[in-house]
Design a protein around this motif. Structure first.
Motif, PDB file in Angstrom:
ATOM      1  N   LEU A   1       9.375   0.003  -1.899  1.00 20.95           N
ATOM      2  CA  LEU A   1       9.313   1.084  -2.414  1.00 20.95           C
ATOM      3  C   LEU A   1       8.945   1.242  -3.305  1.00 20.95           C
ATOM      4  CD1 LEU A   1      12.979  -0.283  -3.288  1.00 20.95           C
ATOM      5  CD2 LEU A   1      12.919   1.011  -1.732  1.00 20.95           C
TER       6      LEU A   1
ATOM      7  N   GLY B   1       8.597   4.277  -6.429  1.00 28.41           N
ATOM      8  CA  GLY B   1       8.052   4.977  -7.865  1.00 28.41           C
ATOM      9  C   GLY B   1       8.605   4.462  -9.367  1.00 28.41           C
TER      10      GLY B   1
ATOM     11  N   TRP C   1      13.435   2.907 -10.449  1.00 28.47           N
ATOM     12  CA  TRP C   1      14.717   3.286  -9.199  1.00 28.47           C
ATOM     13  C   TRP C   1      14.199   1.699  -7.945  1.00 28.47           C
ATOM     14  CZ3 TRP C   1      12.177   3.775  -4.253  1.00 28.47           C
ATOM     15  CH2 TRP C   1      12.694   4.691  -2.891  1.00 28.47           C
TER      16      TRP C   1
ATOM     17  N   ALA D   1      15.279  -1.309  -8.360  1.00 26.95           N
ATOM     18  CA  ALA D   1      17.485  -1.586  -7.553  1.00 26.95           C
ATOM     19  C   ALA D   1      17.126  -1.734  -6.590  1.00 26.95           C
ATOM     20  CB  ALA D   1      17.545   0.018  -7.998  1.00 26.95           C
TER      21      ALA D   1
ATOM     22  N   ALA E   1      18.418   1.025  -3.746  1.00 31.18           N
ATOM     23  CA  ALA E   1      17.408   2.367  -4.228  1.00 31.18           C
ATOM     24  C   ALA E   1      17.668   3.519  -2.939  1.00 31.18           C
ATOM     25  CB  ALA E   1      16.811   1.962  -4.739  1.00 31.18           C
TER      26      ALA E   1
ATOM     27  N   PRO F   1      18.835   8.565  -2.041  1.00 27.58           N
ATOM     28  CA  PRO F   1      18.562   8.023  -2.694  1.00 27.58           C
ATOM     29  C   PRO F   1      18.669  10.070  -3.850  1.00 27.58           C
ATOM     30  CG  PRO F   1      16.681   8.713  -1.251  1.00 27.58           C
ATOM     31  CD  PRO F   1      18.168   7.904  -0.321  1.00 27.58           C
TER      32      PRO F   1
END
Length: 77
Positions: A52, A54, A58, A61, A65, A69
């Motif tokens: 992930l 970002g 986010w 999570a 996430a 999304p």
């Protein structure tokens, strides 16, 4: 704009249910996993990981996430 964070999460016993939801809810990923399993190139979710990238909220999570999304498959990063 805030700092961009990156986190890689590997499937484990603790998050396997979340990974199942991710794969089953993302048709293109599900098709890829099935194709690789049919060729005996992917032994199962224990070999799956997601990265992930970002905003902190986010990324924090976790796998959840990436489950949805912003809509359908087209909106996935």
């Amino acid at each position: 704009m805030g700092e961009i964070l990156e986190r890689t999460i590997r499937c484990s016993e603790a998050n396997a249910a979340e990974f199942q939801v991710l794969v089953n809810g993302w048709s293109k990923l599900k098709a890829l996993v099935r194709s690789l399993r049919a060729l005996d190139l992917f032994p199962g979710l224990r070999c799956l990981q997601v990265t992930l990238a970002g905003a902190r909220a986010w990324v924090d999570a976790g796998v959840l996430a990436a489950i949805n999304p912003g809509g359908g498959d087209e909106d996935r990063p």
